[in-house]
Design a protein around this motif. Structure first.
Motif, PDB file in Angstrom:
ATOM      1  N   TYR A 165       0.968  -3.375   8.414  1.00 27.96           N
ATOM      2  CA  TYR A 165       1.097  -2.034   7.864  1.00 27.96           C
ATOM      3  C   TYR A 165       2.528  -1.538   8.016  1.00 27.96           C
ATOM      4  O   TYR A 165       3.146  -1.690   9.067  1.00 27.96           O
ATOM      5  CB  TYR A 165       0.121  -1.102   8.589  1.00 27.96           C
TER       6      TYR A 165
ATOM      7  N   PRO B 100       1.680  -3.165   1.684  1.00 26.94           N
ATOM      8  CA  PRO B 100       0.698  -2.844   2.729  1.00 26.94           C
ATOM      9  C   PRO B 100       0.672  -1.351   3.042  1.00 26.94           C
ATOM     10  O   PRO B 100       1.137  -0.906   4.099  1.00 26.94           O
ATOM     11  CB  PRO B 100       1.198  -3.669   3.921  1.00 26.94           C
TER      12      PRO B 100
ATOM     13  N   THR C 217      -7.195   3.424   0.029  1.00 24.13           N
ATOM     14  CA  THR C 217      -8.215   3.832   0.992  1.00 24.13           C
ATOM     15  C   THR C 217      -8.127   5.303   1.356  1.00 24.13           C
ATOM     16  O   THR C 217      -9.149   5.969   1.512  1.00 24.13           O
ATOM     17  CB  THR C 217      -8.109   2.986   2.265  1.00 24.13           C
TER      18      THR C 217
ATOM     19  N   ALA D 131     -11.540  -1.038   5.865  1.00 20.50           N
ATOM     20  CA  ALA D 131     -10.148  -1.179   5.451  1.00 20.50           C
ATOM     21  C   ALA D 131      -9.290  -0.033   5.974  1.00 20.50           C
ATOM     22  O   ALA D 131      -9.660   1.140   5.861  1.00 20.50           O
ATOM     23  CB  ALA D 131     -10.056  -1.237   3.926  1.00 20.50           C
ATOM     24  N   ASP D 132      -8.138  -0.386   6.542  1.00 17.75           N
ATOM     25  CA  ASP D 132      -7.119   0.557   7.012  1.00 17.75           C
ATOM     26  C   ASP D 132      -7.609   1.495   8.102  1.00 17.75           C
ATOM     27  O   ASP D 132      -6.994   2.540   8.350  1.00 17.75           O
ATOM     28  CB  ASP D 132      -6.553   1.377   5.843  1.00 17.75           C
TER      29      ASP D 132
ATOM     30  N   ARG E 112      -3.722  -6.143   3.795  1.00 19.47           N
ATOM     31  CA  ARG E 112      -4.678  -5.026   3.837  1.00 19.47           C
ATOM     32  C   ARG E 112      -5.523  -5.190   5.100  1.00 19.47           C
ATOM     33  O   ARG E 112      -6.531  -5.894   5.097  1.00 19.47           O
ATOM     34  CB  ARG E 112      -5.559  -4.989   2.594  1.00 19.47           C
TER      35      ARG E 112
ATOM     36  N   ARG F 169      -4.635 -11.535  -1.853  1.00 17.01           N
ATOM     37  CA  ARG F 169      -4.982 -10.174  -2.270  1.00 17.01           C
ATOM     38  C   ARG F 169      -6.031 -10.211  -3.381  1.00 17.01           C
ATOM     39  O   ARG F 169      -6.986  -9.434  -3.378  1.00 17.01           O
ATOM     40  CB  ARG F 169      -3.720  -9.438  -2.734  1.00 17.01           C
TER      41      ARG F 169
END
Length: 368
Positions: A49, A95, A100, A159-160, A195, A341
């Motif tokens: 990230y 990234p 999200t 995710a995230d 991700r 991805r």
């Protein structure tokens, strides 16, 4: 329906001048901040990230509030503009938590924005200084939503979640908001290192209830529908990059004193891929336009886009790796980032099979 009415109802698949300007600005920033060496190095690191890049996009360019009305501190734009941003994020495999937080979480909250505590959170997300993650597995689509009964247990593959400030947790009791620091968030090792995914444990967490069961379910479905529809634009961006890079490489790479791209077999493969990418662009733009205009056919447009664009992105990435020859198989070339991805996005927010099943139900096409 008259001819005039039919024309007015037709989706607008073309890019406006404002959308082209937005694309240029986002592409320029991403080109400066996500060059190939840094992208490869970040993918190999434990923290893919990029908070500085997100600050530049989310707060600096104010893209975090694209879908948020101006009265709530946002830009008052539409899903069409958000789709353009996601195309560029896909081209750069950046990234950042735009999909999200700025799309899925924000759309979920906008369905409940008449409540003061929700409106306050929407303003914070629109500023780009805070991010949120919807605590459902990233594979969850809008058509097959299953929620836990209570605020407890562990939700995997969110995710995230590891970088989010706020977690939105939908349950059978309603939608809860919790501070990410109160939950146990364990990063996972995903296929797509750009991700991040995480497992979120909620045992003993006391969240703030934002909405009851029915309102929460409708809000989460709205968020996931927008996410699935705009994910198609990210997949389009991945496919476009792969096609562009493959054409450029086969034009420069020579064999038997000729560019390999002049060989008829490779010409046919790239021509077929070009046709698929053009069709994917139409499907993705149709979904974005349907979401932007709140069309009653938005679920249909999203199902079509996801059922088609997911396959095209994977095919484009596979062709990119293969037609680059030996260099395409190496870790030093970024082709593997696009393949990962594309493969991970293929099962994100509902698989192609789930969207085809939803499409069949929407058009009343019964199985044999």
């Amino acid at each position: 329906m008259t001819a005039q009415t039919a024309t007015e109802a037709a989706p607008d698949l073309l890019y406006s001048e404002a959308e082209d300007d937005l694309r240029s600005a986002v592409r320029s920033l991403l080109a400066d901040r996500t060059d190939v060496p840094s992208a490869l190095a970040r993918a190999e690191s434990a923290t893919p990230y990029d908070p500085e890049l997100w600050r530049s996009l989310g707060a600096g360019m104010e893209l975090a509030g694209l879908l948020v009305p101006e009265k709530l501190g946002g830009q008052g734009a539409s899903h069409r503009e958000a789709a353009v941003v996601l195309e560029e994020i896909g081209r750069a495999v950046a990234p950042v938590p735009f999909l999200t937080s700025a799309v899925i979480a924000t759309e979920t909250l906008l369905a409940l924005a008449e409540r003061d505590e929700v409106a306050a959170l929407v303003r914070e997300l629109a500023s780009g200084h805070r991010t949120a993650a919807l605590v459902v597995p990233f594979s969850t689509g809008p058509h097959a939503l299953r929620l836990p009964d209570t605020l407890a247990g562990t939700v995997s593959a969110v995710a995230d979640a590891a970088t989010a400030d706020v977690l939105l947790v939908p349950t059978g009791e309603g939608l809860y908001m919790i501070d990410a620091a109160e939950a146990t968030v364990v990063p996972l090792t995903p296929l797509d290192l750009t991700r991040p995914l995480a497992a979120v444990t909620l045992d003993g967490v006391a969240g703030t209830l934002l909405a009851g069961p029915e309102a929460a379910l409708a809000a989460v479905r709205r968020g996931l529908l927008a996410g699935a529809g705009l994910l198609a634009s990210e997949q389009l961006g991945v496919a476009e990059w792969c096609l562009t890079e493959t054409v450029a490489y086969t034009r420069d790479r020579k064999q038997f004193n000729r560019p390999v791209g002049s060989f008829q077999a490779l010409k046919h493969r790239m021509a077929q891929l070009w046709l698929e990418v053009v069709s994917a662009r139409a499907a993705a733009r149709n979904a974005a336009d349907a979401l932007a205009t709140a069309s009653p056919e938005a679920p249909l447009a999203v199902a079509v886009a996801q059922a088609y664009c997911a396959r095209v992105a994977v095919h484009a990435a596979e062709e990119c790796v293969q037609l680059h020859g030996g260099i395409g198989m190496t870790w030093e070339h970024p082709a593997h980032l696009y393949l990962k991805r594309a493969k991970s996005a293929q099962i994100a927010l509902g698989s192609a099979g789930e969207h085809r099943a939803a499409l069949a139900e929407l058009i009343d096409l019964r199985a044999p």
